[in-house]
Design a protein around this motif. Sequence first.
Motif, PDB file in Angstrom:
ATOM      1  N   TRP A 167      -4.569  14.718   2.600  1.00 33.62           N
ATOM      2  CA  TRP A 167      -4.206  13.512   1.859  1.00 33.62           C
ATOM      3  C   TRP A 167      -4.512  13.674   0.380  1.00 33.62           C
ATOM      4  CZ3 TRP A 167      -1.444   9.955   4.146  1.00 33.62           C
ATOM      5  CH2 TRP A 167      -1.605   9.676   5.499  1.00 33.62           C
ATOM      6  N   GLN A 168      -3.766  12.977  -0.422  1.00 36.38           N
ATOM      7  CA  GLN A 168      -4.167  12.743  -1.808  1.00 36.38           C
ATOM      8  C   GLN A 168      -5.340  11.785  -1.729  1.00 36.38           C
ATOM      9  OE1 GLN A 168      -1.033  11.764  -4.720  1.00 36.38           O
ATOM     10  NE2 GLN A 168      -2.196   9.892  -5.130  1.00 36.38           N
ATOM     11  N   SER A 169      -6.325  11.934  -2.585  1.00 37.34           N
ATOM     12  CA  SER A 169      -7.463  11.013  -2.517  1.00 37.34           C
ATOM     13  C   SER A 169      -7.004   9.603  -2.907  1.00 37.34           C
ATOM     14  CB  SER A 169      -8.591  11.476  -3.434  1.00 37.34           C
ATOM     15  OG  SER A 169      -8.171  11.468  -4.773  1.00 37.34           O
ATOM     16  N   ARG A 170      -7.668   8.652  -2.337  1.00 35.06           N
ATOM     17  CA  ARG A 170      -7.424   7.233  -2.596  1.00 35.06           C
ATOM     18  C   ARG A 170      -6.063   6.768  -2.086  1.00 35.06           C
ATOM     19  NH1 ARG A 170     -10.152   8.642  -7.644  1.00 35.06           N
ATOM     20  NH2 ARG A 170     -12.286   7.927  -7.436  1.00 35.06           N
ATOM     21  N   PHE A 171      -5.670   5.562  -2.499  1.00 39.09           N
ATOM     22  CA  PHE A 171      -4.362   5.013  -2.189  1.00 39.09           C
ATOM     23  C   PHE A 171      -4.037   3.987  -3.250  1.00 39.09           C
ATOM     24  CE2 PHE A 171      -7.417   2.353   0.050  1.00 39.09           C
ATOM     25  CZ  PHE A 171      -6.972   1.061  -0.172  1.00 39.09           C
ATOM     26  N   VAL A 228       0.855  -1.167   0.000  1.00 35.18           N
ATOM     27  CA  VAL A 228       0.000   0.000   0.000  1.00 35.18           C
ATOM     28  C   VAL A 228       0.902   1.232   0.000  1.00 35.18           C
ATOM     29  CG1 VAL A 228      -1.695   1.315   1.326  1.00 35.18           C
ATOM     30  CG2 VAL A 228      -1.849  -1.160   1.264  1.00 35.18           C
ATOM     31  N   THR A 229       0.565   2.192  -0.842  1.00 38.23           N
ATOM     32  CA  THR A 229       1.226   3.494  -0.832  1.00 38.23           C
ATOM     33  C   THR A 229       0.145   4.553  -0.673  1.00 38.23           C
ATOM     34  OG1 THR A 229       3.018   2.730  -2.260  1.00 38.23           O
ATOM     35  CG2 THR A 229       2.686   5.105  -2.116  1.00 38.23           C
ATOM     36  N   ILE A 230       0.361   5.462   0.283  1.00 40.26           N
ATOM     37  CA  ILE A 230      -0.573   6.560   0.533  1.00 40.26           C
ATOM     38  C   ILE A 230       0.239   7.847   0.483  1.00 40.26           C
ATOM     39  CG2 ILE A 230      -2.351   7.460   2.051  1.00 40.26           C
ATOM     40  CD1 ILE A 230      -2.213   4.784   3.600  1.00 40.26           C
ATOM     41  N   CYS A 231      -0.228   8.811  -0.299  1.00 47.90           N
ATOM     42  CA  CYS A 231       0.507  10.071  -0.476  1.00 47.90           C
ATOM     43  C   CYS A 231      -0.252  11.252   0.118  1.00 47.90           C
ATOM     44  CB  CYS A 231       0.738  10.342  -1.961  1.00 47.90           C
ATOM     45  SG  CYS A 231       1.704   9.059  -2.780  1.00 47.90           S
ATOM     46  N   THR A 232       0.507  12.255   0.516  1.00 49.80           N
ATOM     47  CA  THR A 232      -0.093  13.498   0.975  1.00 49.80           C
ATOM     48  C   THR A 232      -0.494  14.333  -0.231  1.00 49.80           C
ATOM     49  OG1 THR A 232       2.044  14.624   1.069  1.00 49.80           O
ATOM     50  CG2 THR A 232       1.283  13.532   3.099  1.00 49.80           C
ATOM     51  N   LYS A 233      -1.436  15.226  -0.022  1.00 51.23           N
ATOM     52  CA  LYS A 233      -1.894  16.091  -1.105  1.00 51.23           C
ATOM     53  C   LYS A 233      -0.732  16.966  -1.581  1.00 51.23           C
ATOM     54  CE  LYS A 233      -5.399  19.278  -2.519  1.00 51.23           C
ATOM     55  NZ  LYS A 233      -6.716  19.786  -2.306  1.00 51.23           N
ATOM     56  N   ASP A 234      -0.597  17.042  -2.896  1.00 50.66           N
ATOM     57  CA  ASP A 234       0.461  17.830  -3.539  1.00 50.66           C
ATOM     58  C   ASP A 234       1.856  17.422  -3.077  1.00 50.66           C
ATOM     59  OD1 ASP A 234      -1.494  19.292  -4.967  1.00 50.66           O
ATOM     60  OD2 ASP A 234      -1.686  20.715  -3.291  1.00 50.66           O
ATOM     61  N   MET A 235       1.969  16.212  -2.549  1.00 49.27           N
ATOM     62  CA  MET A 235       3.242  15.646  -2.091  1.00 49.27           C
ATOM     63  C   MET A 235       3.954  16.548  -1.067  1.00 49.27           C
ATOM     64  SD  MET A 235       3.091  12.730  -3.511  1.00 49.27           S
ATOM     65  CE  MET A 235       4.695  11.976  -3.347  1.00 49.27           C
ATOM     66  N   GLU A 236       3.155  17.218  -0.238  1.00 52.17           N
ATOM     67  CA  GLU A 236       3.695  18.082   0.820  1.00 52.17           C
ATOM     68  C   GLU A 236       4.419  17.245   1.867  1.00 52.17           C
ATOM     69  OE1 GLU A 236       3.658  21.473   1.379  1.00 52.17           O
ATOM     70  OE2 GLU A 236       2.790  21.772  -0.618  1.00 52.17           O
TER      71      GLU A 236
END
Length: 152
Positions: free
Chosen positions: A121-125, A1-9
């Motif tokens: 968060w960035q939406s989804r994962f 699983v990879t989960i990213c922050t919004k705009d890669m902040e």
Amino acid sequence: VTICTKDMEYYFGNIENNTMILSDIGRFTNDLIAAIPQNYQGAEVLSYVVMPNHLHMIICIHAEVDTTDDSIDTSCNDAVESKHEFMQEISTNMGKLSKVVNHLKGAITKYARANAMPFAWQSRFYDEIIRDEEAFINIKRYIETNIYRWDK
């Protein structure tokens, strides 16, 4: 699983000299991931890393254990005998991974809001089914060495 922050902040901290220096929200996130097995019956975190702007995790979702049927194998490390059995086991556990990830994301967001921290968060994962031992070893190695490859 990879989960990213919004705009890669870089909310979770920074990497300095090949060491991840966790922010307050990064430490909270690290603690939550480590506690997944205690908070979600049947979920096991086999490897993870908190990076400045994303998380990588290998999460095993064990099949429900039916104590009346000794033939059910719930081990994540044992090979499944056939493709049909493999897909049947996956379909039995559909939605459980999403539940764990969504609760994790929600708890981190709630913590940030309660502490007046900017966070999104960035939406989804992104998730991938690990189909064999070779893939497991490669993905685990990638996770465990991710910090050392940062900005290189």
